[in-house]
Scaffold this motif. Sequence first.
Motif, PDB file in Angstrom:
ATOM      1  N   LEU A 160       0.827  -1.213   0.000  1.00  0.00           N
ATOM      2  CA  LEU A 160       0.000   0.000   0.000  1.00  0.00           C
ATOM      3  C   LEU A 160       0.858   1.259   0.000  1.00  0.00           C
ATOM      4  O   LEU A 160       0.556   2.247  -0.685  1.00  0.00           O
ATOM      5  N   CYS A 161       1.949   1.248   0.780  1.00  0.00           N
ATOM      6  CA  CYS A 161       2.840   2.413   0.826  1.00  0.00           C
ATOM      7  C   CYS A 161       3.486   2.661  -0.528  1.00  0.00           C
ATOM      8  O   CYS A 161       3.637   3.821  -0.971  1.00  0.00           O
ATOM      9  N   ARG A 162       3.911   1.585  -1.197  1.00  0.00           N
ATOM     10  CA  ARG A 162       4.514   1.742  -2.518  1.00  0.00           C
ATOM     11  C   ARG A 162       3.532   2.438  -3.483  1.00  0.00           C
ATOM     12  O   ARG A 162       3.865   3.433  -4.144  1.00  0.00           O
ATOM     13  N   ASN A 163       2.297   1.916  -3.507  1.00  0.00           N
ATOM     14  CA  ASN A 163       1.297   2.451  -4.441  1.00  0.00           C
ATOM     15  C   ASN A 163       0.902   3.881  -4.079  1.00  0.00           C
ATOM     16  O   ASN A 163       0.761   4.744  -4.967  1.00  0.00           O
ATOM     17  N   PHE A 164       0.703   4.137  -2.769  1.00  0.00           N
ATOM     18  CA  PHE A 164       0.314   5.485  -2.347  1.00  0.00           C
ATOM     19  C   PHE A 164       1.456   6.471  -2.577  1.00  0.00           C
ATOM     20  O   PHE A 164       1.240   7.634  -2.957  1.00  0.00           O
ATOM     21  N   GLY A 165       2.697   6.024  -2.386  1.00  0.00           N
ATOM     22  CA  GLY A 165       3.855   6.889  -2.626  1.00  0.00           C
ATOM     23  C   GLY A 165       3.970   7.281  -4.081  1.00  0.00           C
ATOM     24  O   GLY A 165       4.324   8.430  -4.407  1.00  0.00           O
ATOM     25  N   ILE A 166       3.690   6.333  -4.964  1.00  0.00           N
ATOM     26  CA  ILE A 166       3.698   6.657  -6.397  1.00  0.00           C
ATOM     27  C   ILE A 166       2.620   7.684  -6.706  1.00  0.00           C
ATOM     28  O   ILE A 166       2.841   8.647  -7.450  1.00  0.00           O
ATOM     29  N   LYS A 167       1.432   7.488  -6.095  1.00  0.00           N
ATOM     30  CA  LYS A 167       0.325   8.415  -6.310  1.00  0.00           C
ATOM     31  C   LYS A 167       0.684   9.812  -5.823  1.00  0.00           C
ATOM     32  O   LYS A 167       0.299  10.818  -6.450  1.00  0.00           O
ATOM     33  N   LEU A 168       1.430   9.879  -4.719  1.00  0.00           N
ATOM     34  CA  LEU A 168       1.828  11.179  -4.170  1.00  0.00           C
ATOM     35  C   LEU A 168       2.944  11.822  -4.963  1.00  0.00           C
ATOM     36  O   LEU A 168       3.245  13.009  -4.756  1.00  0.00           O
ATOM     37  N   GLY A 169       3.576  11.076  -5.844  1.00  0.00           N
ATOM     38  CA  GLY A 169       4.655  11.641  -6.669  1.00  0.00           C
ATOM     39  C   GLY A 169       5.965  11.763  -5.936  1.00  0.00           C
ATOM     40  O   GLY A 169       6.739  12.696  -6.192  1.00  0.00           O
ATOM     41  N   LEU A 170       6.235  10.828  -5.008  1.00  0.00           N
ATOM     42  CA  LEU A 170       7.516  10.861  -4.285  1.00  0.00           C
ATOM     43  C   LEU A 170       8.664  10.607  -5.243  1.00  0.00           C
ATOM     44  O   LEU A 170       8.505   9.944  -6.273  1.00  0.00           O
ATOM     45  N   SER A 171       9.835  11.129  -4.893  1.00  0.00           N
ATOM     46  CA  SER A 171      11.036  10.892  -5.696  1.00  0.00           C
ATOM     47  C   SER A 171      11.436   9.419  -5.578  1.00  0.00           C
ATOM     48  O   SER A 171      11.026   8.730  -4.634  1.00  0.00           O
ATOM     49  N   PRO A 172      12.230   8.925  -6.524  1.00  0.00           N
ATOM     50  CA  PRO A 172      12.655   7.522  -6.450  1.00  0.00           C
ATOM     51  C   PRO A 172      13.341   7.175  -5.118  1.00  0.00           C
ATOM     52  O   PRO A 172      13.115   6.098  -4.568  1.00  0.00           O
TER      53      PRO A 172
END
Length: 668
Positions: A514-526
């Motif tokens: 869930l964190c991976r997917n939500f982080g992508i949605k938030l536009g976090l840097s790599p």
Amino acid sequence: MKKAVVVLPLISLFLVSFSLPVHSNPVDDCIWQNLDDHGPIMLLIDPEKGSVEYGNQAAAAFFGYPADALAGLPLAELTAGSLDELAAIWEEALAQEENSFVLERRLASGETRAVEIYVYPHRLEGREMFFSIIHDITEEKQLAARERLMAAAYFISLVAIIGCLLFINHLREEDLQQVIVLMNGVWQAKEKREAVEKLTLERKKYYLTLLSIGDGVMVVDREGRIEILNGVGQKLTGWPAHEAVGRHYQEVFVLAHEGEGQEVQDPIAAALATERIQKLDDRAVLISRDGKRYHLEDSAAPIKDSTGATIGAVLVFRDVTAEKEQRKKIEYLSYRDPLTGLYNRRFIEEKLQELDGAENLPLSIIVGDINSLKLVNDIFGHTYGDLLLQQTAEVFRRVLRAGDIVARWGGDEFLVLLPKTGAREVEKIVARIKDEAGQEYIRGIQGTISLGYATKEKGEQGIRQVLQAAEDAMYTEKSLGRDSNDRRMLGNLLAAFHKASARERGHAERVTQLCRNFGIKLGLSPRELEQLVEASFLHDLGKIVLDGEVVNKVGVLTEQEWSQVKRHPVVGCRILKLFDETFDLADIVLTHHERWDGRGYPMGLAGEEIPLLARIVSLVEAYDAMVSGFYSGHPLAREEALGIIEAGAGSQFDPQLAPAFCRFIAAG
């Protein structure tokens, strides 16, 4: 007064010991015990109370009272004379005008005995006391009385004979000569009888002394037959005197060496053969009749007659088993590491110099350092760290050979000396130690060890340089293998934690996804996304220190259990800071239970004081716990869980992240 001079040092020792506090010094305790058990008749008297303050065992035996009954007994019970006479004695002793007196003492049986008493004033705890040593002189006085009576009788007889001769006819010169010869014979017979009586009395004293002293005493004749065996000797040998007397001493006094297959010198045989005093080997053991073993100290001396011919031997011996065991304990503690039982640094330093000789070449040295000791100590505490040290010590014992010497060199370091061992052979031993150590685990942490070794092949090589080379090799291996060791230890920790709790593993995997997917949605840097994924998978690793029942409990926790659970962010942070690869994740794990309103734990941070990635983990973890029933056992519907998160925005959760997460979940 000569006796007073002889006993004065004894009195000084006793008074010093009596004045010291309990357990002041083992030597003083020994002096006290010896005087109490084996000393002469001694009393400590309180003149103000007119009673006995203390009496030793000899005093109790002499007066016929139990030792505890003697203390506090009024002096009137022990005195045949008047109390005024006693008062006068105290005054003279206090003024130090006189310290030796002849008195009569009354025993418990009612018998009166003549005694010579030495009195010394002594101040104890602010009170004036009198210390007295008593010598029974009843028999000497009786003998002196008989001598006076016999002398008077002989004198009266002489006068009577002379008077009769004068009365019958005038005494002639030849008659007078006959009377003189007669009386000389009578007088010589008297003196001879007195000498015999005195000799008999002295022999009786010496005999009683031999029987009563605190050491074992055995007297044998020239053929080795036992003539005397005192009480202590009977106790140690297990033979009563009536059975031992007349037997050859080797039947009764059976000696052996404490080491298997070794012989010990017979001190009695040596004394009879050499006609000199002989000491017993300090490794000799007496085997009693019932099989008990006693370590002894003794000496044997020849007994000679008036012509100088040896007619027997006397053996004086005592049980030193307790003292020897104590010496062994002290020696063990001085050269052993108390935790592992291995030799300590002091011993190995001495042995290093001792083995540095051509006869031990090639001499190899191994230096080892436990890789995981700090990790175990920091996570589980020093109790488990100590267990790891003990397990590693046992590995060395299993692998090393009989002639090898291993010691605990420092906190987590070990040192091994291998005499007559070349480089090829020591390499095999090192491989076996690593293999054995790698099979040891403490709470999921593998007991790996870094090892370095070096070999002294030639005499001109310095042993210290060889030791330094082995130590350098160990540190080189530890540094080069650090990354792989760290990954292995962290992987072992995670594996052990998830093995202990399958539901914690499932929770970690779901939160990570869930964190991976939500982080992508938030536009976090790599880089931020990578840290978020790793931290979310490790966020509850600190629970590894909890009891299994608490980790897997579903439902309401007790106050004590909740107190344990609240420690896991701190423990997780501490674990991650031990490894270079996870150091940056430590603060995220530490703060993932903080709240936006500052009411979280462990530090009570609020708002943006809490790292962004920790706020995301907190939000996602809470949602998964609700919909999976992780804590309560009753899963909530997605809509209900999202409603709770929306209600907690601005209090428990970040007011911007919470709505964004709800939209993300609702979008599917």
